[in-house]
Design a protein around this motif. Structure first.
Motif, PDB file in Angstrom:
ATOM      1  N   LYS A 123     -77.084 -13.293  56.341  1.00 10.50           N
ATOM      2  CA  LYS A 123     -76.521 -12.971  57.645  1.00 10.50           C
ATOM      3  C   LYS A 123     -75.838 -11.605  57.821  1.00 10.50           C
ATOM      4  CE  LYS A 123     -71.928 -14.831  56.887  1.00 10.50           C
ATOM      5  NZ  LYS A 123     -70.943 -15.973  57.367  1.00 10.50           N
ATOM      6  N   SER A 124     -75.563 -11.134  56.417  1.00 12.97           N
ATOM      7  CA  SER A 124     -75.077  -9.695  56.510  1.00 12.97           C
ATOM      8  C   SER A 124     -76.043  -8.394  56.197  1.00 12.97           C
ATOM      9  CB  SER A 124     -74.119  -9.574  55.525  1.00 12.97           C
ATOM     10  OG  SER A 124     -74.865  -9.679  54.280  1.00 12.97           O
ATOM     11  N   ASP A 125     -77.549  -8.780  56.484  1.00 16.27           N
ATOM     12  CA  ASP A 125     -78.324  -7.830  56.487  1.00 16.27           C
ATOM     13  C   ASP A 125     -78.119  -6.867  57.772  1.00 16.27           C
ATOM     14  OD1 ASP A 125     -80.085  -6.681  54.424  1.00 16.27           O
ATOM     15  OD2 ASP A 125     -81.889  -7.740  55.331  1.00 16.27           O
ATOM     16  N   LYS A 134     -62.533 -10.995  52.458  1.00 11.27           N
ATOM     17  CA  LYS A 134     -63.662 -11.580  52.010  1.00 11.27           C
ATOM     18  C   LYS A 134     -64.519 -11.586  53.349  1.00 11.27           C
ATOM     19  CE  LYS A 134     -65.007 -16.266  50.467  1.00 11.27           C
ATOM     20  NZ  LYS A 134     -65.456 -15.589  49.242  1.00 11.27           N
ATOM     21  N   GLY A 135     -65.840 -11.551  53.003  1.00 10.38           N
ATOM     22  CA  GLY A 135     -66.885 -11.352  53.835  1.00 10.38           C
ATOM     23  C   GLY A 135     -67.319 -10.283  54.236  1.00 10.38           C
ATOM     24  N   ASN A 148     -70.064 -11.511  59.952  1.00 11.17           N
ATOM     25  CA  ASN A 148     -69.711 -12.758  59.668  1.00 11.17           C
ATOM     26  C   ASN A 148     -70.224 -13.910  60.527  1.00 11.17           C
ATOM     27  OD1 ASN A 148     -68.015 -12.057  57.584  1.00 11.17           O
ATOM     28  ND2 ASN A 148     -66.135 -11.447  58.888  1.00 11.17           N
ATOM     29  N   SER A 159     -70.586  -3.052  43.620  1.00 10.30           N
ATOM     30  CA  SER A 159     -70.399  -3.554  44.934  1.00 10.30           C
ATOM     31  C   SER A 159     -69.478  -2.783  45.824  1.00 10.30           C
ATOM     32  CB  SER A 159     -69.750  -5.290  44.756  1.00 10.30           C
ATOM     33  OG  SER A 159     -68.567  -4.954  43.931  1.00 10.30           O
ATOM     34  N   PHE A 203     -70.457  -6.234  52.218  1.00 10.84           N
ATOM     35  CA  PHE A 203     -70.282  -7.734  52.189  1.00 10.84           C
ATOM     36  C   PHE A 203     -69.296  -8.080  50.703  1.00 10.84           C
ATOM     37  CE2 PHE A 203     -70.661 -12.183  52.300  1.00 10.84           C
ATOM     38  CZ  PHE A 203     -70.637 -12.587  53.267  1.00 10.84           C
ATOM     39  N   GLU A 226     -68.246 -10.850  48.367  1.00 12.26           N
ATOM     40  CA  GLU A 226     -68.355 -12.343  48.287  1.00 12.26           C
ATOM     41  C   GLU A 226     -66.932 -12.824  47.505  1.00 12.26           C
ATOM     42  OE1 GLU A 226     -72.167 -14.008  47.083  1.00 12.26           O
ATOM     43  OE2 GLU A 226     -72.871 -11.904  47.034  1.00 12.26           O
ATOM     44  N   THR A 246     -78.025  -1.883  54.571  1.00 13.00           N
ATOM     45  CA  THR A 246     -78.077  -2.795  53.521  1.00 13.00           C
ATOM     46  C   THR A 246     -79.374  -3.073  52.767  1.00 13.00           C
ATOM     47  OG1 THR A 246     -78.426  -4.646  54.863  1.00 13.00           O
ATOM     48  CG2 THR A 246     -76.217  -4.467  54.123  1.00 13.00           C
ATOM     49  N   THR A 259     -75.968 -15.144  51.776  1.00 19.01           N
ATOM     50  CA  THR A 259     -75.414 -13.662  52.294  1.00 19.01           C
ATOM     51  C   THR A 259     -76.371 -12.903  53.160  1.00 19.01           C
ATOM     52  OG1 THR A 259     -75.891 -12.606  50.573  1.00 19.01           O
ATOM     53  CG2 THR A 259     -73.679 -13.721  50.424  1.00 19.01           C
TER      54      THR A 259
END
Length: 510
Positions: free
Chosen positions: A297-299, A491-492, A196, A396, A480, A482, A385, A295
């Motif tokens: 940043k979640s990689d 969430k996140g 996050n 998901s 992640f 969404e 990811t 999104t």
């Protein structure tokens, strides 16, 4: 962080801000689940309120009732469990998460859901801890938008004191189940925090700083070493160097190790974990559409899961040696960025033709798998990811698991299933391997779109040491969320993979 405790006292006597009990769905609406242990007056009052509110007792439903007769708690939260015949550990985990999220701001909460065995009790404790998670947005206020040299830590939060009511006594196994849930919960929250974190605050180096700080404050059983950009270039890590060369924030490979105390049996079992840690993925020169970057940043969720798992393994103190490799880079376009058509040399000497700079994860993982293989562990798992194709195939919530050993692949899937982290075994079809053939290098790093998740796995397989069982876990979807929080899933960042990997490590004990 929350504080998990265990008690065998009657739930009705506990002086807490909220008491959580369960309800099941019937033809006439919600009814209290068996085993609640409440006095007759309390049960009658709750039944009346549930009927008045037309509660259904379905999963994710929560009803809060105050001033319940003969109950010491300020309020009672009734969490829906669905059909009485279908109350599985996964259902209990989700219900506990929903219930605790509804009272996460309270100081003390007791939870008395029906637990027929230790597995059910562990699921309740796990879900209760997970449901308390929040990301402290205040931790990002130190940034003015400029790159920072040190990632801020999430502000300390005591969280509620959670008392799990046990009808199974307080034997060693029961206590261990709750203690284990607390360790995994804390580790999973670390992974969630990292995912996050805004990407201007979590670069490869600040990721390193953050993990070092957490390790320094933990059991002291984890050692860390770091390869910077110079060491990576000198060591022949062409995959990760190429991915990171377009960014002002250079790449890193972090090695985190936990080794159990020496035993009479000699060498301990060993597990290597390799995590993809792209702290932001713009796609490089093959740039992503703007809407697809939000999104990204979640990689780095795979690397976050690996870091958290190594710390959890050390806290639990099991007999298995665990080494995690965090492959950290930022994939950005610039005058120095990698180009489609470039050829790079990986750690094991394999030359690779770059086809699409937005398929960067497999390049950093390839180098990480080479490094992990050099230590000759018993097994290797990489988690990443990695592909949008995973979400096309499995959605998901379900990860895809591939591998070079069907038995080990099944063990990974089973470990996730036991912890409420669903995954599905996927093949590595030999006929798709020709899609990675190159005329200018040993192989190209991407094939055509068909079977994209599988060809990514086939590529990674090229970098696994001979005779080492290996599994690849693609978590592009479940890492992640969404959408709105659901059950034990916030969430996140979800922290997906931490519980799976811990369970897998524990299974290697035998």
């Amino acid at each position: 962080m929350p504080n998990l405790n265990l008690t065998t006292r009657d739930a009705a006597t506990l002086k807490v801000d909220a008491l959580v009990v369960g309800s099941v769905s019937t033809d006439s609406g919600a009814a209290l689940a068996a085993g609640h242990g409440l006095p007759a007056a309390a049960a009658k009052h709750l039944a009346s309120v549930l009927a008045d509110l037309e509660a259904k007792g379905k999963p994710s439903e929560t009803v809060r009732v105050v001033a319940v007769p003969d109950v010491a708690a300020t309020a009672v939260v009734v969490a829906g469990l669905g059909a009485a015949d279908d109350v599985t550990p996964d259902v209990l985990r989700s219900a506990a998460g929903s219930a605790l999220r509804s009272v996460a701001t309270k100081s003390s909460v007791a939870i008395a859901l029906p637990t027929a065995n230790e597995g059910a009790l562990a699921a309740v404790a796990d879900g209760a801890y997970a449901g308390c998670y929040t990301f402290d947005a205040a931790s990002t206020k130190a940034s003015t938008g400029a790159q920072t040299k040190k990632a801020p830590s999430k502000k300390a939060s005591s969280g509620p004191k959670i008392t799990v009511v046990s009808t199974l006594g307080q034997g060693k196994a029961v206590k261990s189940a709750v203690e284990r849930a607390a360790v995994i919960g804390s580790a999973r929250d670390l992974a969630r925090d990292l995912v996050n974190m805004p990407p201007n605050l979590l670069t490869p180096q600040t990721f390193v700083d953050h993990v070092k700080a957490v390790v320094a404050a933990s059991s002291g059983k984890v050692t860390i070493s770091v390869l910077d950009e110079k060491a990576l270039a000198k060591g022949g890590f062409g995959g990760i160097v190429g991915v990171g060369q377009g960014s002002v924030n250079p790449p890193r490979i972090v090695t985190m190790s936990y080794s159990p105390s020496a035993s009479r049996t000699g060498k301990s079992p060993s597990v290597a974990l390799v995590g993809k840690g792209i702290t932001f993925d713009s796609g490089g020169l093959c740039i992503k559409p703007a809407g697809s970057m939000l999104t990204m940043k979640s990689d780095m969720a795979g690397a976050a899961a690996v870091a958290a798992t190594v710390i959890a393994a050390a806290e639990l103190g099991g007999p298995v040696s665990v080494t995690g490799y965090l492959c950290l880079a930022e994939n950005m376009p610039s005058g120095t960025a990698q180009r489609p058509g470039d050829v790079v040399t990986m750690r094991n000497g394999t030359t690779v033709e770059i086809i699409d700079t937005d398929a960067e994860g497999r390049m950093v993982l390839g180098d990480g798998l080479c490094l992990a293989s050099e230590a000759k562990p018993d097994v290797i798992v990489d988690i990443a990811t990695l592909t949008g194709a995973q979400m096309v195939a499995l959605g998901s919530r379900v990860a895809g698991v591939m591998g070079n050993d069907d038995t080990f692949r099944s063990q990974v899937v089973d470990a996730g299933g036991a912890e409420g982290e669903d995954s599905w075994a996927m093949p590595l079809p030999r006929e798709l391997r020709t899609g990675l053939d190159s005329v200018v290098a040993d192989l190209q790093h991407k094939a055509d779109r068909w079977g994209g998740m599988l060809t990514a796995g086939l590529f990674l397989q090229e970098f696994v040491g001979e005779d080492i069982p290996w599994a690849h876990v693609d978590i592009a979807g479940p890492s992640f969320n969404e959408k709105a929080a659901d059950g034990a899933i916030p969430k996140g960042g979800t922290g997906y993979g931490v519980a799976t990997l811990v369970r897998l490590i524990e299974s290697r004990t035998a």
